[in-house]
Motif scaffolding. Structure first.
Motif, PDB file in Angstrom:
ATOM      1  N   LEU A 120     -31.683 -54.995 -38.768  1.00 20.49           N
ATOM      2  CA  LEU A 120     -33.109 -55.080 -38.452  1.00 20.49           C
ATOM      3  C   LEU A 120     -33.463 -53.982 -37.467  1.00 20.49           C
ATOM      4  O   LEU A 120     -32.784 -53.804 -36.449  1.00 20.49           O
ATOM      5  CB  LEU A 120     -33.423 -56.450 -37.851  1.00 20.49           C
ATOM      6  N   ILE A 121     -34.525 -53.244 -37.768  1.00 18.72           N
ATOM      7  CA  ILE A 121     -35.032 -52.200 -36.877  1.00 18.72           C
ATOM      8  C   ILE A 121     -36.452 -52.571 -36.481  1.00 18.72           C
ATOM      9  O   ILE A 121     -37.339 -52.666 -37.339  1.00 18.72           O
ATOM     10  CB  ILE A 121     -35.014 -50.814 -37.544  1.00 18.72           C
ATOM     11  N   GLN A 122     -36.659 -52.768 -35.184  1.00 21.89           N
ATOM     12  CA  GLN A 122     -37.982 -53.138 -34.668  1.00 21.89           C
ATOM     13  C   GLN A 122     -38.544 -52.008 -33.813  1.00 21.89           C
ATOM     14  O   GLN A 122     -37.829 -51.411 -33.004  1.00 21.89           O
ATOM     15  CB  GLN A 122     -37.887 -54.407 -33.827  1.00 21.89           C
ATOM     16  N   SER A 123     -39.808 -51.720 -34.008  1.00 24.66           N
ATOM     17  CA  SER A 123     -40.483 -50.686 -33.227  1.00 24.66           C
ATOM     18  C   SER A 123     -41.980 -50.832 -33.412  1.00 24.66           C
ATOM     19  O   SER A 123     -42.455 -51.752 -34.085  1.00 24.66           O
ATOM     20  CB  SER A 123     -40.032 -49.286 -33.671  1.00 24.66           C
ATOM     21  N   GLU A 124     -42.728 -49.911 -32.855  1.00 21.50           N
ATOM     22  CA  GLU A 124     -44.178 -49.905 -33.028  1.00 21.50           C
ATOM     23  C   GLU A 124     -44.573 -49.698 -34.490  1.00 21.50           C
ATOM     24  O   GLU A 124     -45.721 -49.953 -34.870  1.00 21.50           O
ATOM     25  CB  GLU A 124     -44.790 -48.799 -32.181  1.00 21.50           C
ATOM     26  N   TYR A 125     -43.627 -49.242 -35.316  1.00 21.48           N
ATOM     27  CA  TYR A 125     -43.919 -48.989 -36.724  1.00 21.48           C
ATOM     28  C   TYR A 125     -43.680 -50.213 -37.601  1.00 21.48           C
ATOM     29  O   TYR A 125     -43.834 -50.133 -38.822  1.00 21.48           O
ATOM     30  CB  TYR A 125     -43.075 -47.810 -37.227  1.00 21.48           C
ATOM     31  N   GLY A 126     -43.281 -51.317 -36.990  1.00 22.20           N
ATOM     32  CA  GLY A 126     -43.097 -52.539 -37.747  1.00 22.20           C
ATOM     33  C   GLY A 126     -41.656 -53.016 -37.728  1.00 22.20           C
ATOM     34  O   GLY A 126     -40.839 -52.602 -36.887  1.00 22.20           O
TER      35      GLY A 126
END
Length: 278
Positions: A55-61
């Motif tokens: 899982l990759i979480q950031s401002e991009y979703g």
């Protein structure tokens, strides 16, 4: 849960199940007296390979790399043959992060072999991640739907029926968002891709099944599942040269989520939490 920050990107492995694959197939022509020193195995000569999406979480979703082995899609014969002791727990893992499968907006498929793609659909053929676009290389998507006599053993119709409209294939390279790029490499499969993540002077690379475990750090150690082993070797050599300072992140390694190498030696590591049934 273990977690790795690459600048603004937060990377977390999710429990997507496990396989126990034949050690000879996993390490190809490498003699067992060599590989058994570097990776665990059982009395049946099987090696544990988790199938843990990242899982990759950031401002991009919220994005995933690969999808795990899903739930209820393997019959007893396949569970036995592939040593599946437990299946995906991604929904529960996401809930611990106050997310659901509906919150995933992108899935980056390094390739579409069954142990990476089973989790895309449910046992009834419905998309598991209903709001996600699924990114994979064009050649991988083509072979998924039209496998050859060898690859039909791993490209299964039940893993793409129901998601056709969600798939967005690319050719050579694609920027998923600023800082995340998928790059077509071939090797393990014709359409195999790697994923680069970089931000704030930090980098991580997911070499997927070109580097399924830390034990495969030697460029010559490729699996018997690789369709184009010489391509895998050349790609590994180039990638190791390019990403000397990067974190290497893993979908399959039962002991490590992320490591840094100095040559062939691990100099920093992020170990997984204990894995069930290993």
């Amino acid at each position: 849960m273990c977690m790795l920050n690459i600048g603004k990107f937060k990377l977390t492995p999710l429990n997507g199940g496990i396989t126990q694959m034949d050690g000879g197939a996993t390490f190809g022509v490498v003699p067992k007296p060599l590989w058994q020193k570097k990776y665990p195995h059982n009395d049946n000569n099987q090696v544990p390979l988790v199938t843990y999406p990242i899982l990759i979480q950031s401002e991009y979703g919220n994005m995933l790399i690969d999808s795990g082995v899903g739930n209820g899609k393997l019959d007893d014969k396949r569970k036995r043959n592939y040593g599946v002791n437990f299946e995906s727990n991604i929904a529960d893992e996401l809930s611990r992060l106050n997310l659901s499968t509906d919150d995933i907006n992108v899935i980056m498929m390094s390739h579409m072999h069954f142990d990476h793609a089973l989790g895309l659909t449910s046992s009834t053929g419905e998309p598991v991640f209903k709001n996600a676009k699924i990114i994979t290389s064009q050649s991988e998507w083509d072979e998924m739907r039209n496998p050859n006599i060898r690859s039909k053993a791993t490209y299964w119709k039940m893993n793409y029926e129901g998601i056709e409209e969600m798939v967005e294939p690319f050719t050579d390279e694609i920027e998923i968002c600023p800082g995340i790029t998928m790059i077509h490499t071939g090797g393990h499969s014709e359409g195999h891709s790697v994923i680069e993540i970089k931000d704030g002077g930090e980098r991580a690379v997911h070499m997927a099944d070109l580097l399924p475990t830390t034990a495969h750090r030697n460029p010559l150690w490729v699996t018997a599942y690789d369709d184009y082993p010489m391509d895998s070797i050349f790609q590994k050599e180039e990638l190791f040269e390019c990403y000397q300072d990067a974190w290497y992140i893993f979908y399959h390694d039962v002991r490590h989520f992320a490591v840094k190498f100095d040559g062939g030696e691990i100099i920093e590591e992020m170990r997984r939490e204990p894995v069930v049934s290993v």
